[in-house]
Scaffold this active site. Structure first.
Site, PDB file in Angstrom:
ATOM      1  N   SER A 145       1.246  -1.153   0.322  1.00 15.39           N
ATOM      2  CA  SER A 145      -0.035   0.322  -0.177  1.00 15.39           C
ATOM      3  C   SER A 145       1.264   1.334  -0.334  1.00 15.39           C
ATOM      4  CB  SER A 145      -0.619  -0.089   1.504  1.00 15.39           C
ATOM      5  OG  SER A 145      -1.235   1.077   1.402  1.00 15.39           O
ATOM      6  N   TYR A 161       3.832  -2.389   8.606  1.00  8.69           N
ATOM      7  CA  TYR A 161       4.169  -4.085   7.597  1.00  8.69           C
ATOM      8  C   TYR A 161       4.177  -3.451   6.233  1.00  8.69           C
ATOM      9  CZ  TYR A 161       2.973  -5.974  12.145  1.00  8.69           C
ATOM     10  OH  TYR A 161       3.605  -6.281  13.790  1.00  8.69           O
TER      11      TYR A 161
HETATM   12  N1  LIG Z   1      -7.938  -2.125  -3.162  1.00 13.94           N
HETATM   13  C1  LIG Z   1      -7.583  -1.366  -2.686  1.00 13.94           C
HETATM   14  O1  LIG Z   1      -7.439  -0.734  -2.777  1.00 13.94           O
HETATM   15  C2  LIG Z   1      -5.956  -1.476  -2.054  1.00 13.94           C
HETATM   16  C3  LIG Z   1      -5.351  -0.522  -1.338  1.00 13.94           C
HETATM   17  C4  LIG Z   1      -4.278  -0.776  -0.490  1.00 13.94           C
HETATM   18  C5  LIG Z   1      -3.637  -2.074  -0.173  1.00 13.94           C
HETATM   19  N2  LIG Z   1      -4.568  -3.073  -0.305  1.00 13.94           N
HETATM   20  C6  LIG Z   1      -4.211  -4.431  -0.470  1.00 13.94           C
HETATM   21  O2  LIG Z   1      -4.117  -5.115  -1.919  1.00 13.94           O
HETATM   22  C7  LIG Z   1      -4.296  -6.478  -1.146  1.00 13.94           C
HETATM   23  C8  LIG Z   1      -5.637  -7.459  -2.150  1.00 13.94           C
HETATM   24  O3  LIG Z   1      -6.814  -6.152  -1.744  1.00 13.94           O
HETATM   25  P1  LIG Z   1      -7.528  -6.369  -2.082  1.00 13.94           P
HETATM   26  O4  LIG Z   1      -8.297  -5.202  -2.431  1.00 13.94           O
HETATM   27  O5  LIG Z   1      -8.221  -7.808  -3.056  1.00 13.94           O
HETATM   28  O6  LIG Z   1      -8.755  -7.174  -1.616  1.00 13.94           O
HETATM   29  P2  LIG Z   1     -10.321  -8.262  -1.514  1.00 13.94           P
HETATM   30  O7  LIG Z   1     -10.738  -8.361  -2.872  1.00 13.94           O
HETATM   31  O8  LIG Z   1     -10.881  -8.610  -0.390  1.00 13.94           O
HETATM   32  O9  LIG Z   1      -8.670  -9.649  -2.164  1.00 13.94           O
HETATM   33  C9  LIG Z   1      -8.733 -10.867  -0.578  1.00 13.94           C
HETATM   34  C10 LIG Z   1      -7.293 -11.625  -0.888  1.00 13.94           C
HETATM   35  O10 LIG Z   1      -6.549 -11.856  -0.249  1.00 13.94           O
HETATM   36  C11 LIG Z   1      -6.982 -13.491   0.331  1.00 13.94           C
HETATM   37  N3  LIG Z   1      -6.777 -13.178   1.850  1.00 13.94           N
HETATM   38  C12 LIG Z   1      -6.971 -12.533   2.697  1.00 13.94           C
HETATM   39  N4  LIG Z   1      -6.809 -12.423   4.273  1.00 13.94           N
HETATM   40  C13 LIG Z   1      -6.027 -14.421   3.566  1.00 13.94           C
HETATM   41  C14 LIG Z   1      -4.902 -15.405   4.167  1.00 13.94           C
HETATM   42  N5  LIG Z   1      -4.626 -15.078   5.636  1.00 13.94           N
HETATM   43  N6  LIG Z   1      -4.371 -16.582   3.271  1.00 13.94           N
HETATM   44  C15 LIG Z   1      -4.605 -16.543   2.156  1.00 13.94           C
HETATM   45  N7  LIG Z   1      -5.364 -15.630   1.744  1.00 13.94           N
HETATM   46  C16 LIG Z   1      -6.073 -15.018   2.462  1.00 13.94           C
HETATM   47  C17 LIG Z   1      -8.691 -13.908   0.715  1.00 13.94           C
HETATM   48  O11 LIG Z   1      -9.298 -14.519   0.141  1.00 13.94           O
HETATM   49  P3  LIG Z   1     -10.319 -15.415   1.369  1.00 13.94           P
HETATM   50  O12 LIG Z   1     -10.626 -14.493   2.327  1.00 13.94           O
HETATM   51  O13 LIG Z   1     -10.724 -16.781   1.148  1.00 13.94           O
HETATM   52  O14 LIG Z   1      -8.962 -15.315   2.188  1.00 13.94           O
HETATM   53  C18 LIG Z   1      -8.544 -12.559  -1.021  1.00 13.94           C
HETATM   54  O15 LIG Z   1      -8.056 -13.518  -1.495  1.00 13.94           O
HETATM   55  C19 LIG Z   1      -4.389  -6.548  -0.280  1.00 13.94           C
HETATM   56  O16 LIG Z   1      -3.225  -6.953   0.486  1.00 13.94           O
HETATM   57  C20 LIG Z   1      -4.845  -5.606   0.152  1.00 13.94           C
HETATM   58  O17 LIG Z   1      -3.931  -5.356   1.431  1.00 13.94           O
HETATM   59  C21 LIG Z   1      -5.662  -3.075  -1.548  1.00 13.94           C
END
Ligand SMILES: NC(=O)c1ccc[n+]([C@@H]2O[C@H](COP(=O)([O-])OP(=O)(O)OC[C@H]3O[C@@H](n4cnc5c(N)ncnc54)[C@H](OP(=O)(O)O)[C@@H]3O)[C@@H](O)[C@H]2O)c1
Length: 261
Positions: A145, A161
């Site tokens: 992020s 982190y």
């Molecule tokens: N979208 C944004 O604006 C944004 C901003 C800053 C950072 N990020 C980062 O980008 C990454 C993707 O986020 P996203 O926005 O796409 O969120 P999301 O749609 O909620 O996707 C999160 C993914 O991580 C998996 N996950 C969560 N905990 C896990 C675990 N302990 N073991 C294995 N898989 C796990 C979830 O599947 P399950 O729940 O089935 O495990 C899901 O596939 C994350 O690291 C998030 O913090 C996103």
């Protein structure tokens, strides 16, 4: 531009929804094969179905995995070894949004975020090294992020982190350069994904309205939420041989939101 991804093999943590699934779609469209991991088998099945229905030319594998458990993580990597015998890229993307007031955040919450956002990446990379070394163009992508570079109020423990993930990216790019393994990161600002669909649903608003208001409140200079595909295009390029001279870099995918280059 041909990214030369056809026939290559990628393991994507958190590949069942949001940014991870968006990246998987781009990679399989380019003819690459993906192994998606996440905790929920149902979400993984739905993701694989979506990719197949869209006519994916690459093969899609899934493995239910909690990345915080080293043995279960190893089982996912073993699946890649058994099915493919090689990994061209590991995408460390699994994560959940966490932030709150410093004084009220417990040791248990700090520990849980450390295990998900840092230790799981460290282990995933270490455990994937034998397979990455079998590729002629191996790389690691850490999805972080923009809070890796600046830490606004109430952004911890996540921002701490994320900063460590950036240090890991930079340090490992040198440790692994002798093996030809590139290590890069994307720093996400506010990009459409399932977590924001859930956020909008929780406040009972259409996701477009909810995201537009949040983009405005955050003051995103480009004036909107990022599209999942905009993240996926950058990520696919970083993973591709076309980015062969890029390592130790972090690209802001944030519509200009970050105050830091
Ligand atoms: N979208 C944004 O604006 C944004 C901003 C800053 C950072 N990020 C980062 O980008 C990454 C993707 O986020 P996203 O926005 O796409 O969120 P999301 O749609 O909620 O996707 C999160 C993914 O991580 C998996 N996950 C969560 N905990 C896990 C675990 N302990 N073991 C294995 N898989 C796990 C979830 O599947 P399950 O729940 O089935 O495990 C899901 O596939 C994350 O690291 C998030 O913090 C996103």
């Amino acid at each position: 531009m041909d990214l030369h991804l056809e026939g290559r093999h990628f393991l994507i943590t958190g590949g069942s929804t949001g940014l991870g699934l968006g990246l998987a779609r781009t990679l399989v469209d380019e003819g690459a094969h993906v192994l998606l991991v996440g905790r929920s088998q149902d979400k993984l099945d739905a993701a694989a179905q979506q990719l197949t229905d869209a006519g994916a030319s690459g093969r899609v594998l899934t493995k239910p995995t909690d990345v915080r458990d080293p043995d279960i993580l190893q089982a996912a990597i073993d699946t890649a070894e058994r099915e493919w015998g090689v990994l061209d890229g590991l995408v460390n993307n699994a994560g959940v949004h966490t932030s709150g007031g410093f004084e009220n955040t417990t040791d248990e919450e700090w520990q849980a975020d450390f295990e998900l956002k840092l230790l799981a990446k460290v282990r995933g990379i270490r455990q994937s090294l034998p397979l990455l070394r079998k590729s002629d163009a191996p790389s690691v992508l850490n999805v972080l992020s923009i809070f890796a570079k600046f830490q606004p109020p109430r952004s911890m423990p996540s921002s701490v982190y994320r900063a460590a993930g950036l240090a890991l990216t930079n340090g490992l790019s040198r440790d692994l350069a002798a093996d030809g393994i590139r290590v890069n990161a994307t720093l996400i600002g506010f990009v459409h994904s399932d977590q924001w669909v859930r956020g909008a649903a929780a406040s009972d608003q259409p996701v477009e309205d909810w995201e537009a208001k949040r983009a405005s409140d955050l003051g995103v200079p480009l004036g909107r939420v990022g599209r999942t595909e905009e993240f996926a295009d950058i990520a696919a390029f970083l993973l591709s041989p076309r980015a062969g001279y890029l390592t130790g870099t972090a690209i802001n995918v944030d519509g200009g939101l970050s105050m830091v280059i």
